[in-house]
Enzyme design. Sequence first.
Site, PDB file in Angstrom:
ATOM      1  N   HIS A  85       1.281  18.057   6.850  1.00  0.00           N
ATOM      2  CA  HIS A  85       2.190  18.101   8.007  1.00  0.00           C
ATOM      3  C   HIS A  85       1.864  19.300   8.899  1.00  0.00           C
ATOM      4  CE1 HIS A  85       5.005  16.212   4.883  1.00  0.00           C
ATOM      5  NE2 HIS A  85       4.959  15.291   5.823  1.00  0.00           N
ATOM      6  N   SER A 123       1.092  14.842  -0.376  1.00  0.00           N
ATOM      7  CA  SER A 123       2.199  13.925  -0.093  1.00  0.00           C
ATOM      8  C   SER A 123       3.476  14.549  -0.621  1.00  0.00           C
ATOM      9  CB  SER A 123       1.956  12.585  -0.796  1.00  0.00           C
ATOM     10  OG  SER A 123       3.147  11.816  -0.820  1.00  0.00           O
ATOM     11  N   ARG A 143       5.702  12.976  -1.923  1.00  0.00           N
ATOM     12  CA  ARG A 143       6.001  12.264  -3.173  1.00  0.00           C
ATOM     13  C   ARG A 143       5.242  12.823  -4.377  1.00  0.00           C
ATOM     14  NH1 ARG A 143       6.581   7.620   0.582  1.00  0.00           N
ATOM     15  NH2 ARG A 143       8.720   6.891   0.353  1.00  0.00           N
TER      16      ARG A 143
HETATM   17  P1  AMP Z   1       5.831  11.790   6.189  1.00  0.00           P
HETATM   18  O1  AMP Z   1       6.665  13.033   6.177  1.00  0.00           O
HETATM   19  O2  AMP Z   1       5.303  11.400   4.846  1.00  0.00           O
HETATM   20  O3  AMP Z   1       6.484  10.656   6.927  1.00  0.00           O
HETATM   21  O4  AMP Z   1       4.534  12.149   7.036  1.00  0.00           O
HETATM   22  C1  AMP Z   1       4.644  12.622   8.344  1.00  0.00           C
HETATM   23  C2  AMP Z   1       3.288  12.603   8.996  1.00  0.00           C
HETATM   24  O5  AMP Z   1       2.403  13.442   8.260  1.00  0.00           O
HETATM   25  C3  AMP Z   1       2.664  11.214   9.017  1.00  0.00           C
HETATM   26  O6  AMP Z   1       1.986  11.033  10.242  1.00  0.00           O
HETATM   27  C4  AMP Z   1       1.704  11.277   7.864  1.00  0.00           C
HETATM   28  O7  AMP Z   1       0.608  10.389   7.996  1.00  0.00           O
HETATM   29  C5  AMP Z   1       1.246  12.704   7.930  1.00  0.00           C
HETATM   30  N1  AMP Z   1       0.727  13.141   6.639  1.00  0.00           N
HETATM   31  C6  AMP Z   1       1.309  13.000   5.439  1.00  0.00           C
HETATM   32  N2  AMP Z   1       0.521  13.454   4.455  1.00  0.00           N
HETATM   33  C7  AMP Z   1      -0.621  13.883   5.062  1.00  0.00           C
HETATM   34  C8  AMP Z   1      -1.850  14.460   4.595  1.00  0.00           C
HETATM   35  N3  AMP Z   1      -2.076  14.684   3.297  1.00  0.00           N
HETATM   36  N4  AMP Z   1      -2.788  14.774   5.495  1.00  0.00           N
HETATM   37  C9  AMP Z   1      -2.578  14.526   6.823  1.00  0.00           C
HETATM   38  N5  AMP Z   1      -1.460  14.001   7.321  1.00  0.00           N
HETATM   39  C10 AMP Z   1      -0.489  13.677   6.459  1.00  0.00           C
END
Ligand code: AMP
Length: 277
Positions: A34, A182, A184
Amino acid sequence: MIQITSIADMHAARRSLTGSVGLVPTMGYLHAGHIALATRARAENDHVIATIFVNPTQFGPNEDLAAYPRDLPRDLALLAEAGCDIVFTPTPEAVYPPGFQTYVTVEEVALPLEGARRPGHFRGVATVVAKLFNLARPTRAYFGQKDAQQARVIQTMALDLNFDLEVVVCPTVREPDGLAMSSRNAYLTPEQRRAAPVLHRALTAAQQAWMDGTRDPAQLRQCMLDVLAAEPLAAVEYVSAANAQSLAELHEPAREGVLLSLAVRIGRTRLIDNLVL
Ligand code: AMP
């Protein structure tokens, strides 16, 4: 950095901005993936708006909405450090007030892969992202390659609905052992965490086969399955070799633009990853 929670305050804050705006939508519990999006947005725009919203409409009834990890104080500190100007943290009631009944449905690119296993997921994603685009009116919006299909869904929506912005897809940020970062990953026990890099190992094995000349998509899928089969804690949901644009599964040899992707359960945690050839 200012924190905004109401829709009216977000509209007012946006009206007061001149120059370019970078938008970084997230569900919080931030990690280096992020922060890489926020850092890129900071470098490329006059203003940076990040959002933290665990969007209920993108979770299925048996998914992890209630358990989704949260740490708002830490997230705010990280976003401030990354140079965000505004962080928008609305409540579900503000985003979906009584009487809400308008949804965005992207069709073909949302159907296979994650869309097939998570009915309604991309409808929830497209709807909330369309709302965030209207609230933040960004010049550029930043998404991670980690969620490759999500990025394609949003690019398609932005094009089809004439959002006047650029969708910027940033590389996946990984742990030193290859595991894609992640929120998660926090669910994993130490033993499960040791097993989790098998997703990346499966992808890189298929990438190696590709570099060695394999062009048959069935062989690329089998290569991933062979690596995953060696990890007893990994339960495979799918492996895919698809057209990176249309996301249609490949059945004939391809020259380039192949999206390798997979979803694997490690215990009760569902992990996804991908790589483009
Ligand atoms: P999320 O909080 O999981 O909804 O992710 C928010 C944003 O961060 C989304 O655009 C994801 O694709 C991006 N994102 C999540 N994990 C990663 C990662 N390991 N590397 C790059 N971008 C990420």
